[in-house]
Design an enzyme around this catalytic site. Structure first.
Site, short mmCIF file in Angstrom:
data_model
loop_
_atom_site.label_atom_id
_atom_site.label_comp_id
_atom_site.label_asym_id
_atom_site.label_seq_id
_atom_site.Cartn_x
_atom_site.Cartn_y
_atom_site.Cartn_z
N LYS A 168 -45.70 10.45 40.93
CA LYS A 168 -45.11 11.07 40.05
C LYS A 168 -44.10 12.30 40.43
CE LYS A 168 -47.57 8.99 36.79
NZ LYS A 168 -46.94 8.28 35.71
N SER A 196 -43.24 4.22 34.90
CA SER A 196 -43.38 5.47 34.58
C SER A 196 -42.38 6.48 35.24
CB SER A 196 -44.75 5.95 34.83
OG SER A 196 -44.84 6.16 36.14
#
Length: 279
Positions: free
Chosen positions: A120, A43
């Site tokens: 993230k 990701s």
């Protein structure tokens, strides 16, 4: 004979003490200073690759219940959550010696629902209005600067211990083929620049406006079309807004990297990523 047995027993006791002390020291170090983190998914490509190993700086944002270690070993039936140890610190969305993250930080945090560790990039700060339009990030109704940065290429094959196959913009691609994604350099309002990848136009490229609540942050993966992040509510298997107290720390540098299913497979080590600075 008795003396030998006594000496042997004393040696075992000293060994146990040494192990206990070592575990206590490691626990304190992991809780207060640095937490190891192994990248399990794609990701955050191409900033972070599957198999990158890094240490998360826990001093960056101060301390909360999330700073306590958790241990999840489903094969052995072990699931010790940070709240099981430091739950008494949970609930006020505050931190000890707290420091707020900056836009563009690569942060590790605890998922608001599952409690699992995620990594993230910090995109939205409290009070920000975040929206995606045609794949372009908008912050407070203004599009961020995006410039083409070539093509990201990787081998289309299972990656990491979970044997995840990459999604490709030029797909479908057979095993062993070249998997391509368009790469762009995105510059945030505070001047932080980083690469992002594009695979296709999909629902997460066109969203409604998200207004970040006070004491929360909006997180996104750099591999925009292959990231479960704040664009999806946590109740719907996404991440949603991340509370301040759920932050664990900031990632600054890759220490070690392996392209194989195990870090022990030395022939799969990525020598060019050792000690690479993240941006």
């Amino acid at each position: 004979m008795a003396k030998k047995e006594e000496k042997s027993g004393g040696g075992i006791l000293e060994t146990i003490k040494t192990i206990v002390y070592a575990l206590l020291i490691a626990g304190v170090f992991r809780t207060l200073f640095f937490q190891p983190f192994w990248i399990p998914s794609g990701s955050m490509k191409d900033t972070l690759l599957i198999g990158d190993f890094l240490f998360v700086n826990k001093m960056s944002y101060g301390y909360s219940y999330a700073s306590c270690p958790s241990l999840y070993l489903p094969s052995f039936g072990i699931d010790i959550d940070a709240r099981d140890i430091c739950g008494f610190l949970d609930g006020d969305n505050a931190r000890l010696f707290g420091s707020e993250p900056e836009r563009g930080d690569i942060a590790v945090f605890r998922h608001p629902i599952t409690g699992r560790d995620f990594i993230k990039r910090v995109i939205g700060l409290p009070g920000d209005r975040i929206q995606m339009k045609q794949g372009v990030l908008h912050i407070n109704d203004e599009p961020v600067q995006v410039e083409p940065a070539g093509t990201f290429e990787e081998v289309a094959e299972p990656q990491g211990p979970q044997r995840l196959r990459p999604r490709c913009e030029n797909g479908p691609v057979g095993t062993g083929g070249t998997c391509e994604k368009s790469r762009f350099t995105e510059t945030l309002p505070n001047g932080v620049s980083h690469n992002i990848l594009n695979i296709t136009m999909q629902g997460s490229d066109n969203t409604s406006v998200y207004t970040v609540p006070e004491g929360h942050y909006f997180m996104m993966g750099d591999n925009r079309d292959n990231s479960s992040d704040s664009r999806v509510p946590s109740a719907a298997n996404g991440v949603g807004f991340v509370p301040y107290e759920n932050l664990i720390g900031r990632a600054n540098r890759v220490i070690f990297s392996s392209a194989g299913s195990s870090m022990l497979f030395f022939w799969t080590w990525r020598g060019d990523r050792f000690f690479e600075k993240l941006q």
